[in-house]
Every structure is written in C-alpha cells, then in structure tokens.
Design a protein around this motif. Structure first.
Motif, PDB file in Angstrom:
ATOM      1  N   LYS A 182       0.834  -1.212   0.000  1.00  0.00           N
ATOM      2  CA  LYS A 182       0.000   0.000   0.000  1.00  0.00           C
ATOM      3  C   LYS A 182       0.866   1.259   0.000  1.00  0.00           C
ATOM      4  CE  LYS A 182      -4.068  -1.947   2.299  1.00  0.00           C
ATOM      5  NZ  LYS A 182      -4.878  -1.926   3.555  1.00  0.00           N
TER       6      LYS A 182
ATOM      7  N   MET B  12       2.223   1.687  -3.449  1.00  0.00           N
ATOM      8  CA  MET B  12       1.161   2.151  -4.347  1.00  0.00           C
ATOM      9  C   MET B  12       0.860   3.628  -4.120  1.00  0.00           C
ATOM     10  SD  MET B  12      -1.374  -1.131  -4.398  1.00  0.00           S
ATOM     11  CE  MET B  12      -1.160  -2.396  -5.659  1.00  0.00           C
TER      12      MET B  12
ATOM     13  N   LEU C  43      -5.562   6.506  -6.515  1.00  0.00           N
ATOM     14  CA  LEU C  43      -5.119   5.217  -5.997  1.00  0.00           C
ATOM     15  C   LEU C  43      -5.600   4.050  -6.842  1.00  0.00           C
ATOM     16  CD1 LEU C  43      -5.220   5.478  -2.097  1.00  0.00           C
ATOM     17  CD2 LEU C  43      -3.240   4.988  -3.548  1.00  0.00           C
ATOM     18  N   SER C  44      -6.800   4.137  -7.366  1.00  0.00           N
ATOM     19  CA  SER C  44      -7.327   3.054  -8.185  1.00  0.00           C
ATOM     20  C   SER C  44      -6.437   2.801  -9.404  1.00  0.00           C
ATOM     21  CB  SER C  44      -8.756   3.380  -8.624  1.00  0.00           C
ATOM     22  OG  SER C  44      -9.240   2.382  -9.480  1.00  0.00           O
TER      23      SER C  44
ATOM     24  N   SER D 158      -3.314   3.663  -9.600  1.00  0.00           N
ATOM     25  CA  SER D 158      -2.044   3.192  -9.063  1.00  0.00           C
ATOM     26  C   SER D 158      -2.099   1.694  -8.773  1.00  0.00           C
ATOM     27  CB  SER D 158      -1.683   3.957  -7.790  1.00  0.00           C
ATOM     28  OG  SER D 158      -0.496   3.454  -7.226  1.00  0.00           O
ATOM     29  N   TYR D 159      -3.222   1.209  -8.233  1.00  0.00           N
ATOM     30  CA  TYR D 159      -3.374  -0.225  -7.963  1.00  0.00           C
ATOM     31  C   TYR D 159      -3.185  -1.018  -9.251  1.00  0.00           C
ATOM     32  CZ  TYR D 159      -5.635   1.015  -3.474  1.00  0.00           C
ATOM     33  OH  TYR D 159      -5.926   1.505  -2.228  1.00  0.00           O
TER      34      TYR D 159
ATOM     35  N   SER E 213       0.130  -3.287  -9.911  1.00  0.00           N
ATOM     36  CA  SER E 213      -0.156  -4.714 -10.123  1.00  0.00           C
ATOM     37  C   SER E 213       0.432  -5.187 -11.445  1.00  0.00           C
ATOM     38  CB  SER E 213      -1.660  -4.973 -10.105  1.00  0.00           C
ATOM     39  OG  SER E 213      -2.191  -4.691  -8.837  1.00  0.00           O
TER      40      SER E 213
END
Length: 189
Positions: free
Chosen positions: A131, A134, A145-146, A148-149, A153
């Motif tokens: 986290k 990220m 953040l979405s 970045s996830y 990934s």
C-alpha cells in the motif's frame, strides 16, 4: 571492553540489509537465519540479541526494502528531467537492469508468490508496504489510488514473470509489453 555507542543499531541494520538481499534473491522460506547472519558478517548465535524471531526480521526487512526501492526510484527519476517522473520510474522498474539485479531490486515481486503461505503478521507487513508503494506511485504519477493499484499490479506481475522465465528473448518481450501496458494504464480515463 564495551561496544561503542550505536554498535547494536549498526549491527541490526547490517542484518536487515543482508536479509533484504537474501529475500529479494531467494525468497523468505528458502533462507536460513545462519545464511542471513553470514551475509552480515556475523555468527548466527547473535541473531536473538536483535530480533525475537525470523518473522520480526522479515517484517522489518519489508519496510527497509520498500524504503530502499522508493529512494532508488526517486534517484532514477531525478536523473532524467526530460520526461515525467512516473514515466522514468516505469521504464526503470520494467527494465532488464531491474529484472537482472534481484538482490537490489523491488522485494514485492520477489515474494509475491510465497507471501500467502507465511504468517498473518508477515502478510500484514507485506500488505502495508505494498500500500505504501502504491501510494508513492500515485503521488509521483499524480494519479488516483485506483489507477495506481492497476499500474503497480501490472508492474509487479510483469517483473515477476520476466524473472521467472528461462527464455531471455521472451523475458525482454514481457518487459516491453509491460511498459506498453503501463503507459496505457497511465493514459486511460
């Protein structure tokens, strides 16, 4: 004769640095405490003067390794002022240099396959550091953040696969495809 002031913390840092190199290269379960201590230039008998168990070492090593990776990526980005920082970071992260230098590379892809079999405390530490990484990518790329996830990934999966295969040409193709996909993620709405 007593040790000089700060000796114990210096030795502890040596142990963590040795563990980071070992875990990045060989995973957690395949590495013994004597191997880590030898890598730090110490005998394994002194381990318990610094850590209560291997899990505590693993947890502290995750924090050290992610801090180290973030510093390395910031340094790489600082050297290329002609393009966006996030672009430089992606290109380095998904490069043959990062793929081939596992002992100093990001610990996240190195342990992604085995982390689910480790203790809940270790898994929580891995989760917290993932986290944090990220959030660093989100801040650096000025993305939510979405996104970045998805980006992280993709980057972790790409480097893990590129390291896993035994065909260097295929590995290079995976890295190139990963860089292309990362740019698509960055530019998507």
């Amino acid at each position: 004769m007593p040790y000089p002031k700060g000796h114990k913390s210096k030795v502890r840092e040596q142990i963590i640095a040795s563990a980071a190199r070992a875990f990045r290269t060989n995973g957690v379960r395949n590495i013994s405490l004597p191997y880590i201590m030898k890598g730090a230039g110490l005998t394994h008998g002194g381990f318990y003067a610094h850590f209560k168990n291997k899990d505590q070492l693993v947890i502290e090593t995750f924090h050290f390794a992610i801090t180290d990776t973030i510093k390395m990526l910031q340094s790489v980005a600082d050297k290329k002022a002609d393009q966006p920082r996030i672009q430089t970071i992606i290109e380095f992260y998904l490069s043959t240099v990062h793929r081939d230098q596992t002992e100093v590379g990001c610990i996240l892809p190195a342990l992604a396959g085995e982390i689910a079999q480790l203790s809940q405390e270790v898994r929580k530490a891995y989760t917290d550091e993932l986290k944090r990484f990220m959030a660093f990518i989100a801040d650096t790329g000025n993305i939510d953040l979405s996104k970045s996830y998805a980006l992280v990934s993709s980057m972790i999966g790409t480097i893990a696969l590129a390291r896993a295969v035994n065909d260097s040409q295929f590995s290079d193709q995976l890295l190139m495809a990963g860089r292309t996909q990362a740019k698509h993620i960055l530019n998507s709405n």
